[in-house]
Scaffold this active site. Structure first.
Site, PDB file in Angstrom:
ATOM      1  N   SER A  16       0.945  -1.343   0.263  1.00  0.00           N
ATOM      2  CA  SER A  16       0.441   0.364  -0.151  1.00  0.00           C
ATOM      3  C   SER A  16       0.939   1.035  -0.120  1.00  0.00           C
ATOM      4  O   SER A  16       1.558   1.194  -0.224  1.00  0.00           O
ATOM      5  CB  SER A  16      -0.993   0.131   0.775  1.00  0.00           C
ATOM      6  OG  SER A  16       0.264   0.067   2.069  1.00  0.00           O
ATOM      7  N   LEU A  18       1.374   3.552  -2.577  1.00  0.00           N
ATOM      8  CA  LEU A  18       1.944   3.348  -3.688  1.00  0.00           C
ATOM      9  C   LEU A  18       1.626   4.721  -4.257  1.00  0.00           C
ATOM     10  O   LEU A  18       2.070   5.348  -5.500  1.00  0.00           O
ATOM     11  CB  LEU A  18       1.715   1.987  -4.544  1.00  0.00           C
ATOM     12  CG  LEU A  18       2.756   0.691  -4.052  1.00  0.00           C
ATOM     13  CD1 LEU A  18       2.558  -0.364  -4.847  1.00  0.00           C
ATOM     14  CD2 LEU A  18       4.085   1.812  -4.556  1.00  0.00           C
ATOM     15  N   TYR A  57      -5.407   8.249  12.855  1.00  0.00           N
ATOM     16  CA  TYR A  57      -4.249   7.740  13.024  1.00  0.00           C
ATOM     17  C   TYR A  57      -5.044   6.154  11.892  1.00  0.00           C
ATOM     18  O   TYR A  57      -3.400   5.547  11.592  1.00  0.00           O
ATOM     19  CB  TYR A  57      -3.786   6.595  14.485  1.00  0.00           C
ATOM     20  CG  TYR A  57      -3.017   7.935  15.392  1.00  0.00           C
ATOM     21  CD1 TYR A  57      -2.351   8.206  15.345  1.00  0.00           C
ATOM     22  CD2 TYR A  57      -4.112   8.605  16.494  1.00  0.00           C
ATOM     23  CE1 TYR A  57      -1.071   9.617  15.779  1.00  0.00           C
ATOM     24  CE2 TYR A  57      -3.064   9.081  17.216  1.00  0.00           C
ATOM     25  CZ  TYR A  57      -2.125  10.217  16.757  1.00  0.00           C
ATOM     26  OH  TYR A  57      -1.968  10.881  17.124  1.00  0.00           O
ATOM     27  N   ASP A  74      -8.870  10.347  -0.950  1.00  0.00           N
ATOM     28  CA  ASP A  74      -8.275  10.335  -2.052  1.00  0.00           C
ATOM     29  C   ASP A  74      -9.441  11.078  -2.677  1.00  0.00           C
ATOM     30  O   ASP A  74      -8.722  11.610  -4.038  1.00  0.00           O
ATOM     31  CB  ASP A  74      -8.455   8.962  -2.637  1.00  0.00           C
ATOM     32  CG  ASP A  74      -6.864   7.984  -2.480  1.00  0.00           C
ATOM     33  OD1 ASP A  74      -5.948   9.091  -2.676  1.00  0.00           O
ATOM     34  OD2 ASP A  74      -7.198   6.499  -2.098  1.00  0.00           O
ATOM     35  N   ILE A 153      -7.856  -9.981   0.754  1.00  0.00           N
ATOM     36  CA  ILE A 153      -9.076 -11.000   1.167  1.00  0.00           C
ATOM     37  C   ILE A 153     -10.290 -10.176   0.760  1.00  0.00           C
ATOM     38  O   ILE A 153     -11.799  -9.994  -0.711  1.00  0.00           O
ATOM     39  CB  ILE A 153      -9.456 -11.700   1.670  1.00  0.00           C
ATOM     40  CG1 ILE A 153      -8.764 -12.994   2.360  1.00  0.00           C
ATOM     41  CG2 ILE A 153     -10.746 -12.445   2.404  1.00  0.00           C
ATOM     42  CD1 ILE A 153      -8.717 -13.203   4.054  1.00  0.00           C
ATOM     43  N   THR A 193      11.802  -7.045 -10.322  1.00  0.00           N
ATOM     44  CA  THR A 193      10.980  -7.267 -10.911  1.00  0.00           C
ATOM     45  C   THR A 193       9.716  -8.180 -10.813  1.00  0.00           C
ATOM     46  O   THR A 193       8.153  -8.207 -10.946  1.00  0.00           O
ATOM     47  CB  THR A 193      10.797  -7.305 -12.519  1.00  0.00           C
ATOM     48  OG1 THR A 193      11.131  -9.101 -12.980  1.00  0.00           O
ATOM     49  CG2 THR A 193      11.652  -6.429 -13.789  1.00  0.00           C
ATOM     50  N   LYS A 194      10.283  -9.297  -9.699  1.00  0.00           N
ATOM     51  CA  LYS A 194      10.129 -10.252  -9.539  1.00  0.00           C
ATOM     52  C   LYS A 194       7.674  -9.848  -8.414  1.00  0.00           C
ATOM     53  O   LYS A 194       6.997 -10.419  -8.655  1.00  0.00           O
ATOM     54  CB  LYS A 194      10.947 -10.677  -8.375  1.00  0.00           C
ATOM     55  CG  LYS A 194       9.892 -12.806  -8.160  1.00  0.00           C
ATOM     56  CD  LYS A 194       9.680 -13.492  -9.016  1.00  0.00           C
ATOM     57  CE  LYS A 194      10.866 -14.408  -9.306  1.00  0.00           C
ATOM     58  NZ  LYS A 194      11.407 -14.653 -10.981  1.00  0.00           N
ATOM     59  N   THR A 196       6.021  -7.661  -8.697  1.00  0.00           N
ATOM     60  CA  THR A 196       5.248  -6.925 -10.071  1.00  0.00           C
ATOM     61  C   THR A 196       4.696  -8.198 -10.906  1.00  0.00           C
ATOM     62  O   THR A 196       3.532  -8.204 -10.753  1.00  0.00           O
ATOM     63  CB  THR A 196       6.024  -6.080 -10.854  1.00  0.00           C
ATOM     64  OG1 THR A 196       6.498  -4.932  -9.939  1.00  0.00           O
ATOM     65  CG2 THR A 196       5.268  -5.151 -12.363  1.00  0.00           C
ATOM     66  N   CYS A 385     -12.055  25.627  12.986  1.00  0.00           N
ATOM     67  CA  CYS A 385     -12.872  23.868  13.415  1.00  0.00           C
ATOM     68  C   CYS A 385     -12.623  24.567  14.837  1.00  0.00           C
ATOM     69  O   CYS A 385     -12.667  25.112  15.486  1.00  0.00           O
ATOM     70  CB  CYS A 385     -12.892  23.357  12.536  1.00  0.00           C
ATOM     71  SG  CYS A 385     -14.761  22.574  12.931  1.00  0.00           S
ATOM     72  N   HIS A 511     -14.086  24.505   6.930  1.00  0.00           N
ATOM     73  CA  HIS A 511     -13.143  24.016   6.565  1.00  0.00           C
ATOM     74  C   HIS A 511     -12.542  24.652   5.529  1.00  0.00           C
ATOM     75  O   HIS A 511     -12.692  24.051   4.039  1.00  0.00           O
ATOM     76  CB  HIS A 511     -13.338  22.318   6.974  1.00  0.00           C
ATOM     77  CG  HIS A 511     -13.323  21.553   7.616  1.00  0.00           C
ATOM     78  ND1 HIS A 511     -11.876  21.215   8.862  1.00  0.00           N
ATOM     79  CD2 HIS A 511     -13.757  21.400   8.074  1.00  0.00           C
ATOM     80  CE1 HIS A 511     -12.180  20.859  10.291  1.00  0.00           C
ATOM     81  NE2 HIS A 511     -13.581  21.139  10.159  1.00  0.00           N
ATOM     82  N   GLU A 513      -9.634  24.431   3.584  1.00  0.00           N
ATOM     83  CA  GLU A 513      -8.226  23.297   2.816  1.00  0.00           C
ATOM     84  C   GLU A 513      -9.716  22.651   2.369  1.00  0.00           C
ATOM     85  O   GLU A 513      -8.810  21.981   0.933  1.00  0.00           O
ATOM     86  CB  GLU A 513      -8.014  23.348   4.389  1.00  0.00           C
ATOM     87  CG  GLU A 513      -8.505  21.677   4.843  1.00  0.00           C
ATOM     88  CD  GLU A 513      -9.587  22.211   5.991  1.00  0.00           C
ATOM     89  OE1 GLU A 513      -9.692  22.858   6.397  1.00  0.00           O
ATOM     90  OE2 GLU A 513      -9.860  21.101   7.292  1.00  0.00           O
TER      91      GLU A 513
HETATM   92  N1  GLN Z   1     -14.614  18.387  18.091  1.00  0.00           N
HETATM   93  C1  GLN Z   1     -15.166  19.347  17.303  1.00  0.00           C
HETATM   94  C2  GLN Z   1     -16.523  19.977  17.237  1.00  0.00           C
HETATM   95  O1  GLN Z   1     -16.965  18.681  16.810  1.00  0.00           O
HETATM   96  C3  GLN Z   1     -14.597  20.333  16.037  1.00  0.00           C
HETATM   97  C4  GLN Z   1     -14.339  19.311  14.951  1.00  0.00           C
HETATM   98  C5  GLN Z   1     -13.306  19.957  13.965  1.00  0.00           C
HETATM   99  O2  GLN Z   1     -12.201  20.243  13.814  1.00  0.00           O
HETATM  100  N2  GLN Z   1     -13.675  18.960  12.678  1.00  0.00           N
HETATM  101  O3  GLN Z   1     -17.408  20.803  16.752  1.00  0.00           O
END
Ligand code: GLN
Length: 541
Positions: A16, A18, A57, A74, A153, A193-194, A196, A385, A511, A513
């Site tokens: 994984s 890659l 995590y 993704d 699996i 290459t094995k 692959t 947030c 958010h 971002e």
């Molecule tokens: N834990 C906070 C909430 O639930 C902030 C959530 C977050 O930062 N995405 O409001």
């Protein structure tokens, strides 16, 4: 006449991590640059209905779409590379597939039948592929990325479903791309290459002959080596493509294009397209590679050991850096370390600090220290947030003198819950998919920094939170100088706060971002980086 949708299936082999998501998004980029309409689907083999309840995590960032789906990270790459908005239909998990099939079974939709992986689960997977291709009209190309690694699996039903799908739509309308590893073994001074060969053997056993191999490698792969791989994997050498490690993920489409991937794909799918236009992309990559300036931004969170937890923030800084002709060097600050950092040594080395989203109590006090330092010294501060919520608690405690001010997330019985549950959120028992999720509008007050930065009165941003500023405390907080510059008109929730007397102190409940793209870097990130550069200059002179 509108052409039929073509399907590209992307699988991964050997190990994984890659960069299958980046490879899939790059394929999308190369086809889009040839004028095709492209969409994407990520199929995740885990049993969770979505990643919303997984620890960062385990899974890294949870990416949220406009329509409020909690999805795989993704999808962030897909949006950033394709400059398109993904939706709920663009990600499906084993959990969702089984959920639908079991619901149908209970309703009696399969009356008389024994419900089985083949055909019922595979049918449901196929119908989700069709749904993604048809969403919003009909796309020229749908790229389907299968999570996990061939040989797992749990990915078997997905591989079986894409095998069947290719058979149904025909070889001229479908293509299998396998991303694999060609490791360099130092002791032997050789590429091997094995792994692959074995991975492709596994795929062929399932009945899938890959059309293209993307060979992840740390060095150049000579023609003879690609020929050898082709021979063992039953394909021509020109379909065995080198995918060398890149300095920046944004270089990947350009590197693959250089090895002829775009042309190969359109030829194999029988598509006639104009030459690709990659001018803007190339210019962007140039700016990322050769910046004039450099600036250090601290990110203080509780998951800093695993940077995938902050993927979209990191990418937003790449976009904003390019817009400022600067390299943004991210300095990771573990929130717990800041609790012990009494002389603020960690804070003195950076030109701006960002406190990202997060959950729970760990590291909260360290973040409070960091915000206090930024507020008092004029260091640019950007809160997202939980970052906004922490900034409100810090201000209430240290400026308004509300000693016990807290967020109810941290202390349920807080005397001054300046951050509280949103209405209806207290006591919720089902934690999956029940936060305030997705796009909501925000009205920005005139004369505010936010208004200057966005240049608009009404914006729409994506959300994922259960807690909110408690409106009962707005009066006292405002009296002491905190400005509530953005409010959601639908329910009066606070969306943006700022400190007018500070060079750059702004936090948002949403958010940003999640909406920054190569083609449209997010204005808040762009302006924050600009302010950090100014701070650096002032500090140096
Ligand atoms: N834990 C906070 C909430 O639930 C902030 C959530 C977050 O930062 N995405 O409001």
């Amino acid at each position: 006449m509108k052409m039929k949708t073509k399907y590209i299936f992307v699988t991964g082999g050997v190990v994984s991590s890659l960069g299958k998501g980046i490879a899939a998004a790059s394929i999308g980029q190369l086809l889009k640059a040839r004028g095709l309409s492209v969409t994407m689907l990520k199929l995740d083999p885990y049993i969770n209905v979505d990643p919303g309840t997984m620890s960062p995590y385990q899974h890294g960032e949870v990416y949220v779409t406009d329509d409020g789906a909690e999805t795989d990270l993704d999808l962030g790459h897909y949006e950033r590379f394709l400059n398109a908005s993904m939706k709920r239909v663009n990600n499906a998990t084993t959990g969702q597939v089984y959920h639908t099939v079991i619901e149908k079974e209970r309703k009696g939709d399969y009356l008389g039948a024994t419900v089985q992986v083949i055909p019922h689960i595979t049918d449901e997977i196929r119908s989700r592929i069709l749904m993604a291709a048809k969403d919003n009209g009909s796309f020229d190309v749908l790229i389907v990325e299968i999570g996990g690694t061939v040989g797992d699996i749990e990915s078997l039903p997905f591989l079986e479903a894409i095998r069947q799908f290719g058979l149904k739509v025909g070889r001229q309308n479908s293509l299998y791309v396998h991303v694999t590893l060609v490791p360099f073994i130092r002791a032997a001074n050789e590429f091997k290459t094995k792994p692959t060969q074995h991975s492709v053997k596994d795929l062929r056993e399932i009945g899938i002959q890959p059309d293209v191999l993307l060979c992840r490698t740390e060095g150049r792969l000579k023609k003879e080596l690609r020929e050898k791989i082709g021979l063992f994997c039953n394909m021509n050498a020109e379909a065995v493509i080198e995918a060398i490690d890149a300095k920046s993920i944004y270089e990947v489409p350009l590197l693959l294009e250089r090895h002829g991937l775009g042309q190969l794909l359109v030829e194999k799918l029988g598509l006639e397209t104009p030459e690709p236009d990659l001018t803007e992309w190339t210019n962007f990559v140039e700016r990322v590679r050769h910046p004039q300036h450099k600036v250090s931004i601290g990110i203080c969170g509780k998951y800093v050991e695993l940077q995938d937890a902050y993927k979209s923030i990191i990418e937003s800084f790449v976009h904003a850096g390019a817009a400022n002709d600067a390299e943004v060097k991210v300095v990771w600050l573990a929130a717990e370390d800041l609790e012990k950092d009494e002389d603020n040594e960690l804070m003195k080395s950076i030109d701006g600090i960002l406190i990202p989203g997060g959950f729970g109590e760990r590291g909260f006090e360290g973040k409070l220290n960091a915000i206090r330092y930024a507020r008092e010294t004029g260091l640019p501060f950007f809160g997202i947030c939980l970052g906004l919520q922490t900034a409100v608690v810090e201000f209430a405690r240290n400026v308004c003198g509300l000693d016990n001010a807290d967020s109810r997330e941290q202390h349920y019985d807080a005397k001054h819950p300046v951050i509280d549950f949103q209405p209806g959120q207290d006591g919720i028992e089902r934690l999956g998919g029940t936060m305030r999720l997705g796009a909501y509008p925000c009205e920005i007050k005139s004369g505010s920094a936010a208004r200057r930065i966005y240049g608009q009165r009404r914006i729409v941003e994506r959300h994922r939170h259960r807690f909110e500023v408690n409106n009962e405390y707005i009066e006292i907080l405002s009296k002491h100088g905190l400005k509530f510059s953005g409010i959601c008109p639908q329910n009066d929730l606070v969306e943006i706060i700022e400190l007018p007397d500070h060079p750059w102190f702004l936090a948002v409940q949403y958010h940003p971002e999640l909406r920054s793209r190569v083609a449209s870097p997010h204005p808040l990130f762009v302006d924050f980086v600009r302010a950090a550069l100014e701070h650096k200059q002032a500090r140096q002179s």
